[in-house]
Design a protein around this motif. Structure first.
Motif: not given
Length: 909
Positions: A815-827, A903-909
């Motif tokens: 949960a923490h990894r997914s929410l952090s990666d998404m930017g869902i900071e409060a959760f 640019l295609r090799e850079v992580t853009l998430s």
């Protein structure tokens, strides 16, 4: 004289354009203040610096001719047309009447114009001058303002001279950088006045003229010429209260009145002919028996000059002569011009002149104007089409035909966005004899205008009345109007006045049956009637059929496009994430394909909102940035929905509260309950994230109590979680039962996964765990990844309370990894607190290399990384290729790379 600071500003605009930094500047001021002189000096400076200079001049008599001003500007550049993408070539060709095709969206014409100018600027820097922009036709003004707001990295400068009018800042160029011209200072005014009068002036007279002119250069030059000798000798008169431009216009009128009668008539014909074509002028003069030598006194007086073009000393000369003429003389001039205009090459201008020549009413001329309206609409000139139709209605002698044309003109004004004028024409139509179908159409349009202006609470009842009037007359149109009424009632929600959603649905239950195979509109109508008369479960099968029909169509027709937004609401109601995503993307694709920037921002905002609950907050922010850029370019306010959702799901409490207050205040004033319900459902998600469960329950309860079509589906899971955490177990159980029943009717994995999650929250023991596992399994196959991550979170919280610390850590880590990666900071913070409670320190989020990019740069980088060319990205984002290249240089610098391949090799998430 006295314009040093203004000249510096213009020199800076040109210097920046030479170095590839495009810009636009609006020169504002009253008539005669020196705008034209200043911009002409800028043109001369540009030409001497290697600029190509193209210009257009607004003409008061041309305001009804769609794209007339734009054609002036772009005509010499059409040799670059083949460099544009085919849809843009077609848009300009249709707009200029040189090729046939469906009417282009005006913003696609804007994009084509931007790229045409950018192509021309590749060879040498380009200065585009638009003088007297207050008299541009509406279509040209909108396109030129759009281009002015989108220029960036082209070698292009746009200079717009605009006269102050009574409307103030109500013009297409409002909000652009502005250079306002004031009157000359006292010393400069005295110097200029001395150049205008050869003989010495009495000091009192000089001071009086300078005071009356108030520093207006044209007044300083013209007032002495028109003053009577007694005044120049120091005579005393009562002061004149007229404004300076009016004084100057009066002086031109007096000067022309002293000329021979034949010369005055020739001046009037020239003033009535807006194109400045000397050949047309002389043909019209010949028709009136005016000899060529009649022009000599007018040229000697300095009022105009005639070569291959007819040029007045100042636009005020034209208006002074035209408005100072008697109505019979104006009609004679227009009749002569109509006779001199080729009916094959320029039928619309001929029709316009004939209309101005009519005394009273004339069916033949009205019919000709109606045909001109059809041609204007085919070119995309909605405002011009409406103007032709309005004039046609005024000239129609038969009351029934006049009412019919007024009704069509009202529809055209509505399509052009001129809602006040449409209202007036509806009043004209209502006064004439209309048949029952026309009367019902009138009421539908009246309600639609109210809906587009306010989306207010009165509109559903208005549309329902119109639908009931149509029912015995036109079953198909009646059913469409019933659906419009339901759609308006959905928007109005709990703020509907006089007739709410359930009342509209009950009335629509009696709509005439569909004839033949059901259309999309029939399925949507029947399904929504069931939704609000018999309930969610009864409506689901019919509404699922409607979504399936729309998804099966590769090329939806115009009717289906109209209902695409409503279909998206239905998909969200059913928690059908696949259908919602597909239809929302289709809305963007259709808007981009048509270049329809009037509806593209709504489509972008819709997809951005979906991306938030899909956990793609970075992409949502990119689309929101694109939507903001487009609304800025088109002069409309940005849409609040994705902004409040981004702020809330990111856990930004202060920003969310500010957006919430503004959104609710504005929506309540409009009577738009659905927007209030969205704000409440979004606020509930924020409060559940921060652990403010009582506040979350209060906010989430409101959309459910109002039975909001879509936002109740978003709010129900929030009610269950908030009620469980707040100790309101009965409310949690009731909400879970409702959600479970609706999920089974929907049948989608998203719905069933959210229902299983909700059952788990109120259950205990093995039953709870089985429901958690089912929820995770079902939500794993869905697009709405936020709810999957939140399910891992509540499952981990439950495992920790059960004392199963090791298993809890596993779920909470996910949960923490997914929410952090998404930017869902409060959760994510909530998951971090739970992890710490298990004795584990949560990992810190890794900063991605793309974090230094702006939302717009990230959007461009993501598109380019997929292999899109600069031209393709430019077409999608309504920018020029050169601007995309400039953004790429900034992106490469920030990411410390040098190529698209990297640019295609850079992580853009």
């Amino acid at each position: 004289m006295g314009r040093h600071a203004e000249r510096v500003a213009l020199e800076q605009l040109l210097a920046q354009a030479q170095t590839g930094r495009s810009g636009a500047l609006v020169v504002r001021g009253e008539a005669g203040i020196g705008k034209t002189a200043l911009v002409e000096q800028a043109c001369a400076a540009a030409a001497s610096s290697g600029f190509r200079v193209e210009s257009a001049v607004g003409v008061e008599a041309e305001t009804q001719f769609a794209f007339a001003g734009l054609h002036q500007l772009c005509g010499p550049l059409l040799g670059h047309l083949e460099a544009l993408p085919q849809p843009q070539q077609a848009a300009l060709g249709v707009a200029f009447g040189v090729r046939s095709g469906s009417a282009p969206d005006r913003f696609l014409v804007g994009l084509a114009t931007l790229n045409l100018l950018a192509e021309a600027a590749e060879a040498s820097p380009l200065l585009c001058l638009v003088d007297d922009a207050q008299w541009l036709d509406e279509a040209s003004a909108q396109v030129m303002a759009f281009v002015a707001r989108r220029v960036s990295a082209e070698r292009l400068a746009l200079l717009v001279a605009l006269r102050d009018t009574r409307a103030g800042d109500d013009h297409a160029f409002a909000g652009l950088p502005e250079l306002r011209l004031e009157g000359l200072g006292a010393a400069d005014a005295q110097t200029l006045l001395d150049t205008a009068v050869a003989a010495p002036l009495d000091h009192a007279v000089r001071d009086r003229i300078a005071a009356e002119a108030r520093g207006n250069p044209l007044a300083l030059l013209e007032l002495p010429r028109s003053a009577r000798p007694a005044r120049l000798a120091g005579g005393f008169e009562l002061p004149d209260a007229l404004s300076v431009p009016r004084r100057v216009e009066d002086s031109f009128r007096r000067r022309s009145a002293s000329l021979p009668a034949e010369t005055q008539l020739l001046l009037l014909v020239a003033a009535a002919e807006p194109t400045g074509d000397a050949t047309v002028l002389w043909r019209a003069a010949s028709h009136l028996g005016i000899a060529p030598d009649a022009a000599a006194p007018a040229e000697a007086s300095g009022l105009l000059e005639i070569t291959t073009r007819v040029r007045f000393r100042h636009p005020l000369v034209r208006s002074a002569i035209y408005h100072g003429a008697t109505p019979p003389d104006r009609r004679r001039a227009h009749a002569a011009l109509a006779a001199a205009t080729d009916p094959e090459l320029d039928p619309d201008r001929r029709a316009w002149h004939r209309a101005q020549a009519v005394l009273g009413q004339d069916e033949e001329v009205a019919a000709e104007l109606e045909r001109s309206a059809d041609r204007a609409r085919a070119r995309g000139g909605l405002a011009a089409s409406a103007a032709f139709l309005q004039h046609a209605a005024e000239l129609t002698p038969d009351p029934a035909a006049r009412a019919s044309r007024a009704l069509e003109a009202a529809h055209a004004k509505h399509d052009a966005g001129a809602y006040d004028a449409a209202h007036e024409l509806l009043d004209t139509a209502a006064a004439g004899p209309l048949d029952a179908v026309q009367r019902a159409r009138l009421e539908v349009l009246r309600a639609q205008i109210a809906f587009y202006l306010t989306r207010g609470g009165d509109v559903p009842a208005m549309l329902l009345d119109a639908a009931e009037a149509l029912a015995p007359l036109d079953a198909s149109r009646a059913r469409e109007t019933y659906l419009h009424a339901i759609d308006a009632a959905i928007h109005a929600g709990q703020l509907a006045r006089g007739c709410g959603l359930h009342e509209v649905a009950r009335a629509a239950h009696d709509a005439p049956p569909a004839g033949g195979p059901p259309r999309l509109v029939d399925l949507l109508l029947d399904g929504l009637v069931l939704r609000f008369t018999e309930g969610f479960e009864a409506s689901a099968p019919t509404l699922r059929r409607a979504l399936a029909m729309l998804r099966e169509r590769d090329c939806p027709d115009d009717e289906e496009r109209r209902w695409l937004a409503l279909a998206c609401h239905v998909a969200l109601m059913l928690w059908d994430d696949d259908a919602l995503w597909e239809l929302a993307l289709r809305a963007i694709e259709l808007a981009r394909e048509a270049g329809a920037l009037s509806i593209l921002p709504v489509a972008l905002a819709g997809v951005a909102s979906i991306q938030v609950i899909s956990g793609e907050l970075a992409q949502a922010a990119e689309l929101t940035a694109e939507e903001a850029a487009i609304t800025q370019a088109t002069g409309t306010p940005p849409l609040p929905n994705p902004r409040i959702m981004l702020a809330a799901w990111r856990g930004r409490q202060a920003e969310t509260s500010e957006l919430y207050a503004a959104m609710v205040e504005e929506a309540t004033a409009r009577g738009e309950g659905a927007t209030v319900n969205l704000a409440d459902a979004t606020l509930a998600a924020l409060h559940n994230g921060t652990g403010s469960y009582a506040e979350a329950l209060a906010a989430a309860t409101l959309p459910c109590d109002h039975d909001d079509l879509t936002n109740s589906s978003l709010a129900l899971p929030e009610v269950v979680e908030a009620a469980c955490r707040a100790g309101e177990h009965e409310r949690a159980a009731a909400a879970t039962d409702l959600l479970d029943s609706r999920a089974r009717a929907s049948g989608t994995d998203s719905a069933l996964g959210l229902a299983a999650r909700s059952r788990a929250l109120i259950a205990t023991g093995a039953a709870a765990e089985a429901d958690y596992l089912e929820a995770i399994e079902r939500l794993t196959h869905c697009r709405w990844k936020v709810f999957l991550a939140r399910t891992h979170l509540v499952y981990g919280e439950w495992l920790r309370r059960e004392g199963r610390r090791q298993e809890a850590r596993e779920q909470l880590r996910i949960a923490h990894r997914s929410l952090s990666d998404m930017g869902i900071e409060a959760f994510a913070d909530r998951a971090a607190r739970e992890l710490r409670a298990t004795g584990e320190h949560p990992r810190k989020r890794t900063v991605q290399p793309a974090g230094s990019l702006t939302d717009q740069e990230l959007h461009i980088a993501r598109l380019v990384a997929t292999g899109a060319t600069s031209r393709e990205v430019a077409a999608q984002l309504f920018l020029s290729p050169r601007t995309i290249e400039a953004h790429l240089r900034s992106i490469f610098r920030k990411l410390e790379i040098t190529s698209r391949r990297q640019l295609r090799e850079v992580t853009l998430s």
